[in-house]
Design a protein around this motif. Structure first.
Motif, PDB file in Angstrom:
ATOM      1  N   ARG A  16      36.595  29.302  -5.305  1.00  0.00           N
ATOM      2  CA  ARG A  16      37.797  30.055  -5.634  1.00  0.00           C
ATOM      3  C   ARG A  16      38.831  29.936  -4.508  1.00  0.00           C
ATOM      4  NH1 ARG A  16      34.441  35.424  -7.525  1.00  0.00           N
ATOM      5  NH2 ARG A  16      33.361  34.429  -9.262  1.00  0.00           N
ATOM      6  N   PRO A  17      40.127  29.948  -4.879  1.00  0.00           N
ATOM      7  CA  PRO A  17      41.154  29.817  -3.843  1.00  0.00           C
ATOM      8  C   PRO A  17      41.252  31.072  -2.990  1.00  0.00           C
ATOM      9  CG  PRO A  17      42.164  30.281  -5.955  1.00  0.00           C
ATOM     10  CD  PRO A  17      40.699  30.099  -6.216  1.00  0.00           C
ATOM     11  N   HIS A  18      41.676  30.913  -1.762  1.00  0.00           N
ATOM     12  CA  HIS A  18      41.846  32.063  -0.880  1.00  0.00           C
ATOM     13  C   HIS A  18      43.032  31.773   0.036  1.00  0.00           C
ATOM     14  CE1 HIS A  18      40.651  35.726   1.204  1.00  0.00           C
ATOM     15  NE2 HIS A  18      40.916  35.079   2.332  1.00  0.00           N
ATOM     16  N   PRO A  19      43.962  32.713   0.200  1.00  0.00           N
ATOM     17  CA  PRO A  19      43.982  33.995  -0.492  1.00  0.00           C
ATOM     18  C   PRO A  19      44.303  33.840  -1.973  1.00  0.00           C
ATOM     19  CG  PRO A  19      46.008  33.661   0.724  1.00  0.00           C
ATOM     20  CD  PRO A  19      45.111  32.502   1.089  1.00  0.00           C
ATOM     21  N   HIS A  20      44.091  34.910  -2.738  1.00  0.00           N
ATOM     22  CA  HIS A  20      44.246  34.836  -4.190  1.00  0.00           C
ATOM     23  C   HIS A  20      45.704  34.586  -4.572  1.00  0.00           C
ATOM     24  CE1 HIS A  20      40.211  36.109  -4.242  1.00  0.00           C
ATOM     25  NE2 HIS A  20      40.414  37.394  -4.082  1.00  0.00           N
ATOM     26  N   PRO A  21      46.025  33.435  -5.183  1.00  0.00           N
ATOM     27  CA  PRO A  21      47.399  33.196  -5.625  1.00  0.00           C
ATOM     28  C   PRO A  21      47.720  34.041  -6.854  1.00  0.00           C
ATOM     29  CG  PRO A  21      45.995  31.397  -6.319  1.00  0.00           C
ATOM     30  CD  PRO A  21      45.142  32.298  -5.480  1.00  0.00           C
ATOM     31  N   ARG A  22      48.957  34.459  -6.946  1.00  0.00           N
ATOM     32  CA  ARG A  22      49.373  35.271  -8.092  1.00  0.00           C
ATOM     33  C   ARG A  22      49.930  34.363  -9.180  1.00  0.00           C
ATOM     34  NH1 ARG A  22      53.330  40.329  -7.257  1.00  0.00           N
ATOM     35  NH2 ARG A  22      51.362  41.230  -6.576  1.00  0.00           N
ATOM     36  N   LEU A  23      49.483  34.586 -10.395  1.00  0.00           N
ATOM     37  CA  LEU A  23      49.985  33.859 -11.562  1.00  0.00           C
ATOM     38  C   LEU A  23      50.615  34.867 -12.512  1.00  0.00           C
ATOM     39  CD1 LEU A  23      48.642  30.906 -13.492  1.00  0.00           C
ATOM     40  CD2 LEU A  23      49.012  33.000 -14.791  1.00  0.00           C
ATOM     41  N   ALA A  24      51.895  34.679 -12.803  1.00  0.00           N
ATOM     42  CA  ALA A  24      52.621  35.593 -13.687  1.00  0.00           C
ATOM     43  C   ALA A  24      52.859  34.938 -15.036  1.00  0.00           C
ATOM     44  CB  ALA A  24      53.961  35.979 -13.060  1.00  0.00           C
ATOM     45  N   VAL A  25      52.526  35.654 -16.095  1.00  0.00           N
ATOM     46  CA  VAL A  25      52.794  35.216 -17.462  1.00  0.00           C
ATOM     47  C   VAL A  25      53.877  36.127 -18.025  1.00  0.00           C
ATOM     48  CG1 VAL A  25      51.846  34.869 -19.765  1.00  0.00           C
ATOM     49  CG2 VAL A  25      50.431  34.387 -17.746  1.00  0.00           C
ATOM     50  N   LEU A  26      54.948  35.529 -18.519  1.00  0.00           N
ATOM     51  CA  LEU A  26      56.087  36.299 -19.016  1.00  0.00           C
ATOM     52  C   LEU A  26      55.964  36.517 -20.524  1.00  0.00           C
ATOM     53  CD1 LEU A  26      58.842  37.624 -18.552  1.00  0.00           C
ATOM     54  CD2 LEU A  26      59.891  35.367 -18.825  1.00  0.00           C
ATOM     55  N   ALA A  27      55.720  37.750 -20.925  1.00  0.00           N
ATOM     56  CA  ALA A  27      55.630  38.113 -22.343  1.00  0.00           C
ATOM     57  C   ALA A  27      56.953  38.719 -22.801  1.00  0.00           C
ATOM     58  CB  ALA A  27      54.493  39.099 -22.564  1.00  0.00           C
ATOM     59  N   TYR A  28      57.215  38.636 -24.091  1.00  0.00           N
ATOM     60  CA  TYR A  28      58.459  39.154 -24.652  1.00  0.00           C
ATOM     61  C   TYR A  28      58.256  39.350 -26.147  1.00  0.00           C
ATOM     62  CZ  TYR A  28      58.694  34.139 -25.538  1.00  0.00           C
ATOM     63  OH  TYR A  28      58.385  32.856 -25.914  1.00  0.00           O
ATOM     64  N   ASP A  29      59.136  40.096 -26.780  1.00  0.00           N
ATOM     65  CA  ASP A  29      59.002  40.349 -28.211  1.00  0.00           C
ATOM     66  C   ASP A  29      59.051  39.032 -28.990  1.00  0.00           C
ATOM     67  OD1 ASP A  29      58.723  43.116 -28.146  1.00  0.00           O
ATOM     68  OD2 ASP A  29      60.889  43.444 -28.079  1.00  0.00           O
ATOM     69  N   GLY A  30      58.053  38.835 -29.867  1.00  0.00           N
ATOM     70  CA  GLY A  30      57.985  37.624 -30.672  1.00  0.00           C
ATOM     71  C   GLY A  30      57.172  36.519 -30.048  1.00  0.00           C
ATOM     72  N   VAL A  31      56.621  36.738 -28.850  1.00  0.00           N
ATOM     73  CA  VAL A  31      55.837  35.702 -28.192  1.00  0.00           C
ATOM     74  C   VAL A  31      54.600  35.377 -29.026  1.00  0.00           C
ATOM     75  CG1 VAL A  31      54.376  37.274 -26.812  1.00  0.00           C
ATOM     76  CG2 VAL A  31      54.935  34.985 -25.937  1.00  0.00           C
ATOM     77  N   ARG A  32      54.168  34.120 -28.979  1.00  0.00           N
ATOM     78  CA  ARG A  32      52.952  33.739 -29.698  1.00  0.00           C
ATOM     79  C   ARG A  32      51.743  34.210 -28.887  1.00  0.00           C
ATOM     80  NH1 ARG A  32      51.853  29.885 -33.827  1.00  0.00           N
ATOM     81  NH2 ARG A  32      53.920  28.959 -33.653  1.00  0.00           N
ATOM     82  N   LEU A  33      50.864  34.960 -29.532  1.00  0.00           N
ATOM     83  CA  LEU A  33      49.770  35.625 -28.836  1.00  0.00           C
ATOM     84  C   LEU A  33      48.853  34.639 -28.112  1.00  0.00           C
ATOM     85  CD1 LEU A  33      48.359  38.310 -28.218  1.00  0.00           C
ATOM     86  CD2 LEU A  33      47.101  38.063 -30.370  1.00  0.00           C
ATOM     87  N   LEU A  34      48.506  33.527 -28.769  1.00  0.00           N
ATOM     88  CA  LEU A  34      47.596  32.584 -28.141  1.00  0.00           C
ATOM     89  C   LEU A  34      48.223  31.910 -26.931  1.00  0.00           C
ATOM     90  CD1 LEU A  34      44.769  31.369 -28.306  1.00  0.00           C
ATOM     91  CD2 LEU A  34      45.693  29.555 -29.764  1.00  0.00           C
ATOM     92  N   ASP A  35      49.543  31.752 -26.929  1.00  0.00           N
ATOM     93  CA  ASP A  35      50.231  31.173 -25.769  1.00  0.00           C
ATOM     94  C   ASP A  35      50.057  32.055 -24.536  1.00  0.00           C
ATOM     95  OD1 ASP A  35      51.092  29.305 -27.571  1.00  0.00           O
ATOM     96  OD2 ASP A  35      53.234  29.574 -27.198  1.00  0.00           O
ATOM     97  N   VAL A  36      49.895  33.352 -24.768  1.00  0.00           N
ATOM     98  CA  VAL A  36      49.675  34.299 -23.668  1.00  0.00           C
ATOM     99  C   VAL A  36      48.196  34.376 -23.318  1.00  0.00           C
ATOM    100  CG1 VAL A  36      49.836  36.726 -22.977  1.00  0.00           C
ATOM    101  CG2 VAL A  36      51.697  35.676 -24.282  1.00  0.00           C
ATOM    102  N   ALA A  37      47.367  34.587 -24.342  1.00  0.00           N
ATOM    103  CA  ALA A  37      45.951  34.883 -24.108  1.00  0.00           C
ATOM    104  C   ALA A  37      45.163  33.685 -23.598  1.00  0.00           C
ATOM    105  CB  ALA A  37      45.321  35.415 -25.398  1.00  0.00           C
ATOM    106  N   ALA A  38      45.440  32.485 -24.131  1.00  0.00           N
ATOM    107  CA  ALA A  38      44.636  31.309 -23.754  1.00  0.00           C
ATOM    108  C   ALA A  38      44.754  30.982 -22.267  1.00  0.00           C
ATOM    109  CB  ALA A  38      45.015  30.114 -24.624  1.00  0.00           C
ATOM    110  N   PRO A  39      45.965  30.891 -21.695  1.00  0.00           N
ATOM    111  CA  PRO A  39      46.039  30.644 -20.252  1.00  0.00           C
ATOM    112  C   PRO A  39      45.389  31.750 -19.422  1.00  0.00           C
ATOM    113  CG  PRO A  39      48.129  30.112 -21.286  1.00  0.00           C
ATOM    114  CD  PRO A  39      47.305  30.818 -22.328  1.00  0.00           C
ATOM    115  N   LEU A  40      45.598  33.011 -19.821  1.00  0.00           N
ATOM    116  CA  LEU A  40      44.969  34.100 -19.078  1.00  0.00           C
ATOM    117  C   LEU A  40      43.447  33.967 -19.095  1.00  0.00           C
ATOM    118  CD1 LEU A  40      47.135  37.181 -20.125  1.00  0.00           C
ATOM    119  CD2 LEU A  40      47.050  36.081 -17.881  1.00  0.00           C
ATOM    120  N   GLU A  41      42.901  33.535 -20.228  1.00  0.00           N
ATOM    121  CA  GLU A  41      41.454  33.360 -20.338  1.00  0.00           C
ATOM    122  C   GLU A  41      40.972  32.238 -19.416  1.00  0.00           C
ATOM    123  OE1 GLU A  41      37.886  34.608 -21.336  1.00  0.00           O
ATOM    124  OE2 GLU A  41      39.668  35.476 -22.272  1.00  0.00           O
ATOM    125  N   VAL A  42      41.730  31.132 -19.374  1.00  0.00           N
ATOM    126  CA  VAL A  42      41.340  30.016 -18.501  1.00  0.00           C
ATOM    127  C   VAL A  42      41.358  30.437 -17.041  1.00  0.00           C
ATOM    128  CG1 VAL A  42      42.016  27.736 -17.644  1.00  0.00           C
ATOM    129  CG2 VAL A  42      42.050  28.202 -20.103  1.00  0.00           C
TER     130      VAL A  42
END
Length: 331
Positions: A16-42
């Protein structure tokens, strides 16, 4: 619904990387759910990342499925190592949701790495971040992206395209491919491979977007005779569809039929027939057929013809395609 980081039991702390890098996913009204959930899961499965789901203004959003998403932060307050912009079914054809462009631009300005999933490329393009660069998006919208933003070199067949610190991906599930590539960049191929095995997905998907259904990505012809010709090819790819026979079947001359294919599909009768036959051969290989059997039953004839067609259209050998498909089934 809350999507938050979780520790992964699958990867050793050493990977695992150290220190922990921050990854931000930008959600908004109408976003496709899998586009958000799949990267977060990976990234959550990889471990070692601080995951932040944010939105313009920081309020909850509603995905295109009607699912409510509780976010963790206002995008304007977030500084992240990696920023990911998911897509939406409406982005290619409607104005951007309120605040989305400003939020994406602010996040990108402070990030080391920026990525988009599917039609999220339209947000990066509107912000001018893709000018002079190569990019991709969902095959259905690649032509629109190229027309609207002529300074971008659009690669419609790519699963994902990395150009400098910017990475764009094809439609929906390609967000998994993109995320695995970013994990590999951060942690190395073994870590990414472990994530792919855990999620039971390809580490590197064979071919490009051209592997997906030919009828689905073919514009509906305006001419009745051309529609009839396409239906005949789709109904029996292995039949004799030489241009003279196909033209006679729909009551046109070869010259007229060729002109219709060029004008409405930007291909030739022979080119279209080969594409449909490659798709048929692909399905046969997925079902366990041998390379020789797939060549014969799809109408491509010989192993060598099948090999050349696969390389030309999918960028992968038939034997490699079959092997990767079999491997994904047992992992």
């Amino acid at each position: 619904m809350s999507l938050s980081p979780r520790p992964s039991p699958h990867l050793s702390p050493r990977s695992r990387p150290h220190p922990h890098p921050r990854l931000a996913v930008l959600a908004y009204d109408g976003v496709r759910l899998l586009d958000v959930a799949a990267p977060l899961e990976v990234f959550g499965t990889a471990g070692g990342y601080e995951l932040v789901l944010c939105s313009p203004g920081g309020g909850p959003v509603t995905a295109s499925t009607g699912t409510g998403l509780a976010v963790q932060a206002d995008a304007s307050t977030v500084r992240a190592d990696t920023v990911l912009i998911p897509g939406s079914p409406t982005l290619p054809n409607a104005p951007l949701p309120a605040g989305l462009l400003a939020a994406a631009a602010a996040l990108a300005a402070g990030a080391r790495r920026v990525a988009s999933v599917c039609t999220g490329a339209f947000v990066l393009a509107e912000a001018g971040l893709l000018d002079g660069r190569r990019a991709t998006t969902h095959w259905r919208h690649a032509a629109a992206l190229a027309r609207r933003y002529p300074r971008i070199t659009v690669e419609p067949d790519a699963i994902y395209v990395r150009d400098g610190h910017l990475t764009t991906s094809a439609g929906v599930s390609a967000g998994i491919d993109l995320s695995l590539a970013l994990v590999e960049q951060d942690l190395g191929p073994q870590a990414a491979r472990e994530v792919a095995r855990d999620l039971v997905v390809f580490m590197q998907r064979p071919g490009g977007q051209s592997q997906f259904s030919v009828p689905a990505r073919t514009p509906r012809p305006r001419h009745d005779a051309l529609r009839t010709a396409l239906e005949a090819v789709a109904a029996d790819p292995g039949a004799d569809h030489a241009a003279p026979l196909l033209a006679a079947r729909v009551g046109l001359s070869v010259r007229q039929l060729t002109r219709l294919f060029r004008a409405q599909l930007d291909t030739t009768p022979a080119g279209y027939v080969e594409t449909v036959r490659v798709e048929a051969a692909r399905a046969l290989l997925e079902a366990g057929e041998s390379v020789a059997g797939a060549a014969r039953r799809s109408g491509l004839g010989s192993d060598e013809t099948l090999r050349r067609a696969f390389l030309r259209q999918l960028g992968v050998l038939p034997s490699q395609y079959a092997a990767r498909f079999r491997n994904s089934a047992v992992e």
